[in-house]
Design an enzyme around this catalytic site. Structure first.
Site, PDB file in Angstrom:
ATOM      1  N   GLU A 278      48.456  -4.989  41.862  1.00 15.42           N
ATOM      2  CA  GLU A 278      47.498  -4.252  42.682  1.00 15.42           C
ATOM      3  C   GLU A 278      46.837  -5.152  43.724  1.00 15.42           C
ATOM      4  OE1 GLU A 278      45.023  -2.341  39.658  1.00 15.42           O
ATOM      5  OE2 GLU A 278      46.452  -0.691  39.539  1.00 15.42           O
ATOM      6  N   ASP A 357      48.661   3.576  32.294  1.00 11.02           N
ATOM      7  CA  ASP A 357      47.308   3.091  32.547  1.00 11.02           C
ATOM      8  C   ASP A 357      46.259   3.906  31.796  1.00 11.02           C
ATOM      9  OD1 ASP A 357      45.337   1.554  33.618  1.00 11.02           O
ATOM     10  OD2 ASP A 357      45.426   2.397  35.630  1.00 11.02           O
ATOM     11  N   GLU A 385      37.786   5.481  31.796  1.00  4.06           N
ATOM     12  CA  GLU A 385      38.245   5.738  33.166  1.00  4.06           C
ATOM     13  C   GLU A 385      38.982   7.073  33.300  1.00  4.06           C
ATOM     14  OE1 GLU A 385      40.636   2.580  34.730  1.00  4.06           O
ATOM     15  OE2 GLU A 385      41.091   3.659  36.576  1.00  4.06           O
TER      16      GLU A 385
HETATM   17  C1  GCU Z   1      43.530   0.499  36.662  1.00  3.99           C
HETATM   18  C2  GCU Z   1      42.149   0.644  37.237  1.00  3.99           C
HETATM   19  C3  GCU Z   1      41.783  -0.509  38.102  1.00  3.99           C
HETATM   20  C4  GCU Z   1      42.013  -1.824  37.352  1.00  3.99           C
HETATM   21  C5  GCU Z   1      43.423  -1.864  36.825  1.00  3.99           C
HETATM   22  C6  GCU Z   1      43.687  -3.061  35.920  1.00  3.99           C
HETATM   23  O1  GCU Z   1      44.486   0.633  37.659  1.00  3.99           O
HETATM   24  O2  GCU Z   1      42.056   1.841  37.948  1.00  3.99           O
HETATM   25  O3  GCU Z   1      40.435  -0.367  38.466  1.00  3.99           O
HETATM   26  O4  GCU Z   1      41.774  -2.896  38.163  1.00  3.99           O
HETATM   27  O5  GCU Z   1      43.669  -0.736  36.053  1.00  3.99           O
HETATM   28  O6  GCU Z   1      43.741  -2.866  34.721  1.00  3.99           O
HETATM   29  O7  GCU Z   1      43.859  -4.160  36.399  1.00  3.99           O
END
Ligand code: GCU
Length: 674
Positions: A278, A357, A385
């Site tokens: 990400e 997730d 979440e």
């Molecule tokens: C999910 C979440 C993110 C977080 C990511 C992670 O995608 O929405 O906010 O950073 O998990 O676990 O790194």
């Protein structure tokens, strides 16, 4: 900010005479005055007993013990003994005295909290004999707190660790440490895995004195402090041009950095790293592997006993939704399985419970049972979440229990996830379980008062996975709200039905998502359908689901047998995960005998009915629960009631419009006139 004591609220009096007679604490250990953990243990007992019985237990050292040895006065002995397993404890009663024995002072502290629990739940009795040893070596919370005070996926206010790029250490920190230690959690990461801005500087002189202060505060409760690390720190701190893990210059930079950090904070446990995920930097930039990256850090941290926890949440978040071959579910496995056995011993791979997730239902991550020569940790999320963001009630311990009990078939026995992360399966000692934390600076810590049961329960289950979700729930209710039977029954019903209800009124049959993009709250069936995130349901007018069988992406085949064949086969795949593994017509008959479409309609009506029942039961507790929490919870439950309807109606309407198949029971679905 004001804060409450959550389950360490010592106003609830046990009815047990035996403990009522205790008048002193005797510490049988050399230099006990120097040991911060023993001091905390004594202080906790004194606090608890003065709360329960309105009087202070006197403290004596072992040399003075005799003078208390009379028939009328009985004490609690805290004794350090050689030869017991680390962190384990004995708590027993004999002739009116209570003894807590352990080989280390952490074990003593855990024994103290055990005794307090026993008193609060009226189980501290004559002849009591308890022996407990934690199942998992590492029992950890991962806070996703940013240094500006915000919390990523935080639903309970702001951070109590950080404010305006400063670290906070205060009374609240101590209460946090007590709460956390009371359920056996022994490690805490304080900052977000997405390490940016000021957080990159946590490993520099700018913050290390304060990090030390925090780590000492934690250490007095047996908690090791860990930090999330920015993989590109050498660059972002302005010292190097690159972060190539095989470059001598980079390796030396980390060695020097670790020397500084551990010199300043000798108690530090180590680091958590999110790399190449990400948008975070990582070794892929230099065409290196995750093993190269992790081992570079591990080598630098090893002289100080530092642990590197490396996350496996690595996937392509720039996917094209038109591409039906790439499967996000496969990515963790595909990125790491080839590296099995290549990590140093002080590296632990941290694996999310499922391949996507933290959805309300996912299969267990296939790296569990896939990896056989690598230290592993299970990552779950108590920050809700995707499970109602602490506005909906969702008690997650039943889900965690299912995950822990899942058989991987990596060997004939001791093959469950629980065995792997306890170190039983492969004889590992660097392993355990981490939860993404659900706390913030709200007075009640967790936004929804009942979300505290997830924090409590996570610690309890990581320590004693054989406890049932129900036992844990009962304990939490009792400790938090006392022994009123009606309160216990009602809250237990709510907790034990919450996950089931949430699953029923949200995305069906394991498909997941269907939430509003970015903030992940509330229904949006197609919210992620044409996005880059790799999270699709692929519904059309005939059916729904992702083909992950051998004819599709092949994900089902990543499991060991018989799991692979079961998941691969539509007929054998459990209903709860059917749409995760297969694209299925709406008219397909499930094992329950219902069609997929009828199942969708029915579960959505049922989910709402359960919530209605939950709210009715809750409202009967008016006057029985303290007013503040009652009103706070009431507000959330009334919202949940409304919002569950929104979920139901959007999902049912969507599928009615897509499929054109009416509800057999003729209930109101907003499909228009056909
Ligand atoms: C999910 C979440 C993110 C977080 C990511 C992670 O995608 O929405 O906010 O950073 O998990 O676990 O790194």
């Amino acid at each position: 900010m004001e804060f409450e004591q959550a389950w360490l609220n010592y106003t609830k009096k046990g009815s047990c005479d035996m403990v009522d007679q205790l008048t002193y604490i005797c510490v049988k250990a050399q230099n006990s005055g120097q040991d911060a953990l023993l001091k905390s243990s004594v202080a906790e007992l004194q606090r608890a007993f003065s709360g329960f019985f309105g009087r202070q237990l006197a403290l004596c050292r072992s040399s003075e013990a005799d003078k208390w040895d009379s028939k009328t006065e009985h004490g609690i002995y805290l004794a350090l003994l050689e030869g017991m397993q680390p962190e384990s404890y004995h708590v027993y009663e004999e002739n009116g005295e209570i003894t807590i024995e352990a080989s280390d002072s952490r074990g003593i502290l855990y024994g103290v909290f055990e005794l307090i629990r026993q008193v609060q739940t009226d189980r501290a009795r004559k002849g009591m004999k308890i022996f407990k040893a934690p199942a998992m070596p590492l029992r950890m919370l991962n806070h996703w707190d940013n240094m500006d005070g915000s919390i990523e996926r935080g639903y309970s206010g702001n951070s109590f660790f950080f404010q305006n790029d400063r670290i906070l250490v205060n009374e609240r920190t101590v209460t946090y440490a007590r709460l956390t230690a009371s359920v056996g959690i022994n490690a805490v990461v304080i900052n977000n895995v997405n390490v940016k801005d000021a957080a990159t500087w946590l490993i520099t002189e700018r913050y290390l004195d304060k990090v030390r202060e925090l780590s000492d505060t934690f250490a007095a409760y047996g908690i090791k402090l860990y930090l999330s690390l920015n993989y590109a720190a050498p660059i972002e701190l302005g010292e190097l041009e690159n972060a190539d893990p095989l470059s001598e210059e980079v390796r030396n930079w980390w060695k020097k950095r670790m020397a500084l950090v551990f010199d300043k904070v000798p108690n530090l446990g180590g680091f958590l790293i999110k790399a190449d995920s990400e948008g975070r930097p990582g070794p892929f930039t230099y065409s290196r592997t995750h093993a190269d990256g992790a081992n570079m850090l591990a080598e630098a941290a090893a002289p100080y006993g530092g642990i590197i926890i490396w996350r496996c949440f690595v996937y392509n978040c720039q996917q094209d939704w038109r591409d039906e071959k790439t499967d996000r579910a496969r990515s963790g496995y595909d990125n790491f399985i080839g590296l099995d056995g290549k990590f140093l011993d002080n590296v632990i791979l941290q694996i999310k419970n499922g391949p996507m997730d933290f959805q309300v239902r996912e299969p267990v991550h296939p790296l569990f049972g896939g990896l056989t020569q690598t230290n592993q940790m299970l990552e779950v999320q108590i920050a809700q979440e995707y499970t109602g963001q602490q506005r909906h009630l969702c008690y997650l311990i039943p889900m965690f229990q299912e995950i822990l009990k899942f058989r991987t078939y990596v060997q004939e026995t001791d093959d469950r996830v629980e065995d792997i992360v306890s170190g039983k399966t492969f004889g590992q000692h660097n392993c355990g379980m981490a939860a993404v934390a659900n706390t913030g600076d709200d007075a009640n810590w967790t936004g929804h008062d009942m979300a505290a049961a997830n924090w409590y329960g996570f610690g309890r289950i990581a320590f004693e996975p054989e406890l049932s979700a129900e036992e844990i729930a009962k304990e939490w209710i009792r400790l938090t709200y006392g022994d009123d039977k009606q309160v216990e029954e009602a809250l237990l019903f709510l907790l034990m039905h919450a996950w089931e209800a949430y699953e029923k009124y949200t995305a069906p049959l394991g498909i997941g998502w269907m939430v509003n993009p970015a903030y992940h709250y509330g229904p949006s069936v197609d919210g992620y359908e044409y996005s880059r995130w790799g999270t699709y349901h692929r519904a059309d007018h005939e059916g729904i689901g992702v083909d992950r069988s051998h004819e599709g992406t092949g994900y089902a085949c990543l499991y060991r047998e018989p799991n692979a064949s079961i998941y691969d086969d539509k007929e054998r795949c459990p209903d709860a995960l059917l749409l995760f593994f297969h694209h299925i017509p709406y008219t397909w008959k499930l094992k329950s005998g219902k069609t997929v479409i009828q199942h969708i309609y029915d579960t959505h009506f049922e989910g709402v009915a359960i919530v209605d029942d939950m709210v009715d039961r809750f409202m009967k507790l008016e006057g029985k629960l303290p007013e503040k929490p009652y009103l706070r919870m009431l507000k959330r439950f009334l919202h949940q009631k409304e919002h569950a309807r929104e979920w139901r109606d959007q999902i049912n309407t969507y599928f009615y419009r897509k499929s054109g198949i009416p509800d057999e029971k003729g209930r109101k679905i907003y499909g228009g006139v056909r």
